[in-house]
Write a protein that holds these residues in place. Structure first.
Motif, mmCIF file in Angstrom:
data_model
loop_
_atom_site.group_PDB
_atom_site.id
_atom_site.type_symbol
_atom_site.label_atom_id
_atom_site.label_comp_id
_atom_site.label_asym_id
_atom_site.label_seq_id
_atom_site.Cartn_x
_atom_site.Cartn_y
_atom_site.Cartn_z
ATOM 1 N N VAL A 1 0.843 -1.199 0.000
ATOM 2 C CA VAL A 1 0.000 0.000 0.000
ATOM 3 C C VAL A 1 0.880 1.251 0.000
ATOM 4 N N LEU A 2 1.938 1.236 0.811
ATOM 5 C CA LEU A 2 2.854 2.366 0.829
ATOM 6 C C LEU A 2 3.518 2.544 -0.528
ATOM 7 N N GLU B 1 -1.618 12.123 4.389
ATOM 8 C CA GLU B 1 -1.048 10.891 3.823
ATOM 9 C C GLU B 1 0.199 10.463 4.585
ATOM 10 N N ARG B 2 1.039 11.413 4.938
ATOM 11 C CA ARG B 2 2.251 11.077 5.689
ATOM 12 C C ARG B 2 1.903 10.534 7.074
ATOM 13 N N SER B 3 0.919 11.145 7.705
ATOM 14 C CA SER B 3 0.507 10.672 9.022
ATOM 15 C C SER B 3 -0.039 9.252 8.941
ATOM 16 N N ARG B 4 -0.857 9.002 7.936
ATOM 17 C CA ARG B 4 -1.423 7.664 7.776
ATOM 18 C C ARG B 4 -0.353 6.639 7.403
ATOM 19 N N ILE C 1 2.764 1.818 8.769
ATOM 20 C CA ILE C 1 3.995 1.019 8.734
ATOM 21 C C ILE C 1 4.607 0.847 10.118
ATOM 22 N N THR C 2 4.741 1.914 10.873
ATOM 23 C CA THR C 2 5.454 1.814 12.147
ATOM 24 C C THR C 2 4.624 1.179 13.254
ATOM 25 N N GLN C 3 3.298 1.322 13.183
ATOM 26 C CA GLN C 3 2.437 0.753 14.216
ATOM 27 C C GLN C 3 1.477 -0.307 13.680
ATOM 28 N N SER C 4 1.500 -0.537 12.375
ATOM 29 C CA SER C 4 0.595 -1.469 11.706
ATOM 30 C C SER C 4 -0.858 -1.079 11.947
#
Length: 302
Positions: free
Chosen positions: A79-80, A98-101, A106-109
């Motif tokens: 997705v990223l 978008e950056r926040s999402r 990725i970092t917290q799944s």
């Protein structure tokens, strides 16, 4: 004349389980990896797919490389990739939202962030990225169930290759951004392929885990290892595990064997402690009751 009983030669033979296959330009490495990965998997339940690629020693290994698995949250790296590919096509920067999402995904799944990006992009764009990436055996999940995307270990390695080598699909800035996020996965989710990795390697990671009525626990881990003479990728996909920890232990046994053999002179390696329980347990659709996690109802989970 009576009917003859089938002889050993004519009787139907039991299917032969696939074997680990390795090649390398470093003398003796292919044989060692084949031996050690096979030993790591001996006696373990479930079905396992493994692909290894090391550009330094020109080494590759595979086991069930093209078998499809439910993706669980491993698909979040795809997705990223789709988001970055789509933005680059129009020459635009990612928005703050978008950056926040992407960071949460990725970092917290984070599932909600993933669902929002999946809906924003749409399946057509995901398919467009898969085509551009050559991920020909990956099939996006239907009806918004991104965690039921069908993936293969070979296609996951293609994705990791896109992130670690300059190419015409993702810009250098996009690749750097994706790798940065995959290096910042929260500690409780840094299990799997990093187990046994040399301390000198920079780890880029995404894991996935999902329990359904069929095939039990799917537990997956993809990792790229870069910096200070390291340039290799490892994908391990599993299903048919009785518990999440069973899947984690299988992945980490393979990972330790791979890291040891690719880095025989490494003095220090990472010790990875599996989590006691999944850190997230929310299905992709918030209104679905928690009990759906143990039924065959389609849902997605980290």
């Amino acid at each position: 004349m009576g009917v003859l009983a089938p002889t050993a030669a004519t009787a139907t033979a039991a299917p032969v389980a696939p074997a680990v296959s390795c090649s390398s330009q470093r003398a003796g490495l292919a044989a060692q990896l084949t031996k050690d990965i096979t030993a790591a998997l001996k006696g373990r339940s479930g079905t396992v797919a493994v692909v290894v690629n090391d550009r330094i020693s020109k080494t590759s290994c595979s086991l069930r490389a093209d078998q499809q698995f439910d993706s669980a949250s491993v698909v979040k790296a795809t997705v990223l990739g789709t988001l970055l590919w789509d933005a680059a096509k129009t020459g635009r920067q990612l928005t703050a939202t978008e950056r926040s999402r992407a960071t949460a995904m990725i970092t917290q799944s984070d599932n909600n962030a993933t669902s929002a990006l999946w809906k924003q992009l749409g399946v057509a764009k995901v398919k467009g990225f898969l085509t551009a990436a050559g991920m020909t055996r990956t099939v996006p999940g239907a009806d918004g169930y991104w965690g039921l995307t069908q993936i293969t270990a070979r296609d996951q390695q293609k994705l990791l290759a896109l992130l670690t080598v300059r190419n015409n699909v993702l810009t250098d800035a996009s690749r750097s951004y994706a790798l940065q996020l995959m290096n910042q996965v929260v500690p409780s989710q840094r299990w799997g392929t990093p187990a046994g990795a040399p301390a000198t390697a920079t780890v880029h990671l995404k894991n996935g885990w999902l329990s359904r009525a069929s095939y039990g626990w799917r537990v997956h881990s993809i990792g790229a290892f870069t910096g200070k003479g390291h340039d290799y990728q490892l994908t391990v996909l599993t299903h048919g595990n009785k518990t999440m920890d069973d899947g984690i232990n299988t992945i980490q046994a393979v990972a330790r064997a791979v890291h040891k053999d690719l880095n025989p002179k490494a003095k220090l390696s990472r010790t990875v402690k599996p989590p006691v329980a999944p850190q997230e347990a929310l299905p992709a659709v918030p209104e679905a009751p928690a009990r759906t996690l143990i039924t065959a109802t389609p849902q997605v989970q980290p």
